[in-house]
Design a protein around this motif. Sequence first.
Motif, short mmCIF file in Angstrom:
data_model
loop_
_atom_site.label_atom_id
_atom_site.label_comp_id
_atom_site.label_asym_id
_atom_site.label_seq_id
_atom_site.Cartn_x
_atom_site.Cartn_y
_atom_site.Cartn_z
N PRO A 45 0.85 -1.20 0.00
CA PRO A 45 0.00 0.00 0.00
C PRO A 45 0.88 1.25 0.00
O PRO A 45 2.07 1.19 0.35
N PRO A 46 0.33 2.40 -0.36
CA PRO A 46 1.11 3.64 -0.30
C PRO A 46 1.58 3.93 1.12
O PRO A 46 0.89 3.62 2.09
N ASP A 47 2.76 4.50 1.23
CA ASP A 47 3.29 4.87 2.54
C ASP A 47 2.46 6.02 3.11
O ASP A 47 1.95 6.87 2.37
N SER A 48 2.33 6.05 4.42
CA SER A 48 1.56 7.10 5.09
C SER A 48 2.32 8.42 5.04
O SER A 48 3.52 8.48 5.35
N ILE A 49 1.62 9.48 4.68
CA ILE A 49 2.28 10.78 4.59
C ILE A 49 2.36 11.47 5.95
O ILE A 49 3.11 12.43 6.11
N ASP A 50 1.60 11.00 6.94
CA ASP A 50 1.60 11.64 8.25
C ASP A 50 2.12 10.70 9.33
O ASP A 50 1.71 10.76 10.49
N PHE A 51 3.04 9.80 8.94
CA PHE A 51 3.63 8.88 9.92
C PHE A 51 4.42 9.69 10.94
O PHE A 51 5.21 10.57 10.59
N ALA A 52 4.24 9.37 12.21
CA ALA A 52 4.94 10.10 13.27
C ALA A 52 4.96 9.26 14.53
O ALA A 52 4.06 8.45 14.78
N GLY A 53 5.98 9.47 15.35
CA GLY A 53 5.99 8.97 16.71
C GLY A 53 6.42 7.55 16.95
O GLY A 53 6.31 7.05 18.06
#
Length: 641
Positions: free
Chosen positions: A267-275
Amino acid sequence: MEFRVLGPVEACRSGRRIDLAGAKLRTVLAALLLARGHVVSDQRLTSLLWGWGPPVTMYAQLYTYISRLRKLLGKDVSIDRRFPGYVLDIGESRLDLIEFERLERSGREALLRGDSEKASTLLGGALAEWSGPAFSNVTEFLAEIEGPPLAESRAVALENRITADLELGRHHQLTPELAGLLTEFPLRERLRAQAMTALYRSGRQADALGLFHEGRRTLAEELGVEPGEELMAAYQAVLHGSRASRTNSWSVDSPVAPGDAVPAMLPPDSIDFAGRQSELTSLCRLLEPRRDAGAPSSRRVLVTGMAGMGKTALAVRAAHSSLQHFPDGQLHADLRHPDGTPKDPREILVRLLRALGAPVSGYAADDLDALVHLYRARISNKQLLILLDDAASDTQLVPLLPNTPEPAVLITSRTVLPTVTGSRTIALRPLDGVASLQLLAAAAGPERIAAVPEAAAALVSYCAGLPLALRIAGARTAARPHSDPAVLAGRLADPATRLRELRFGELDVSKALMPSWHGLDGPARAAFPRLAPLGQSPFPAARAAAQLAEPETYAELLLEALVDAALLEVSEADEQGRPHYVFHPLTLLFARSLCGRGEQPGPGHNWWLTPDHQALPVVAVGLGVPCPPGVPSRHSERSSA
């Protein structure tokens, strides 16, 4: 005796045909034979004899047909009355359908093993059991129901036998047969692809391409569709001259040669990955190739955590960050349906095999063993990454695992799975305040969050470190650029309505938690909302036992089941080393919502949450304990009885 249904329905004794006069008599016999020792109800028999318009005398006529069959077939078989119908026991008699299925299964397994000679012989023997269209002399009601599935089985066996013959280099002999078969089956794309292969290997490239264009026109005129991937792959292979004169190097079922099919299913990588930087670093390290004593080491990594904890986002980010280790591609499968129910491993394997360039139209979709063999053969010794998202159980997972160490498997699950344990498991915890604020800002926009620090802090507090809740809060904030985030914070402030507010589009905290609760067995499912009065503080098993009015040892089993389902967490241990348990704040609200708002179900019912968070009773197993108001117990059932 010998019975035949693969063609006209017949019964023979010592090689002599028994006179079964009349389509209805043969229909009754065929229906009983197809049941294979199980009862066929009177209702089914009459529907197969007369459809929707049976006569008033249908039961008398049915009795007459049964009596005639008993007399004609004699003592070699028995037809017994067994409510609500009849059952036929053929004893040691032979049924052509059973023999066909045995030979077809053995031939298919030989084909999967690469034993083309044996596969051709066995599948040829299976096809020899046929003497014409199945059930050709029975009522149209039975023929229309039972005929098409058997015709499909015969066609698949035929295609598999042709596959084996092509593997053996028999393309010259196959060309005339395939020409006739395409007249009989003009819409079967696999047969057309096989005919193209045979023509090309016979030096007839132009004829092979002409066959493709003819099939394309037929599909468009008859069905309004374009050729599928297998027929298109055959066309490309013939066009570019890549279909060798023999198939020893690759299977005719493959649309491309091995090595050409490099799946890219992530799947597409998350653009708001954090933490999750430390967990991401650990996960990427576990996915790196390793060698033990000079041999490749198996890589199976599990990411666990409660629903909404960001397992998928972490796994997808780690997969994209590790692409350099997997030159043979990446596979991905979501192991649950949208409603949270587990998918059948066979459904998943078919999808993965297609991505690997192995169309499975020629293999029985319900044959798990055959699919597993083909799947493992396709991924054997390849540097693949296989991402299996939201695994429900080991039973579902095991058929999807490779049997060689080269492919790496990254699994996400709400519970710990015995197949992946110890240092290869990463358990996700709620995000801390700093990471939560980072994720909220990534979802809502950094400037928007920076402008309202107090409201942002409140949103972070109410989301309790759950990434799904933070994404929902951020998405709702971003979707309303002219609304003050403090308004949303005010709506989340009330615990009674917080879960109702934590939804946006397809994102819904309650909806995400529901499958975890619904997947529990009856006692644990009923115990979960009954523990809600214990509140947010950690509690020992003894306190839970008092709340449930059950022995402490039994309460411990229920608590561990809830921990396994990620609906409870294990907190600190007391001075005696006994564990304490604790609700995540949002899971506690979910448990409370299951108790409803004044609804009074009858005894023996449990609760199901509707989309507006109203609890409705559903049948479930009672615990037999004193309950919070409005929740029934097994004791109340016994007293009322």
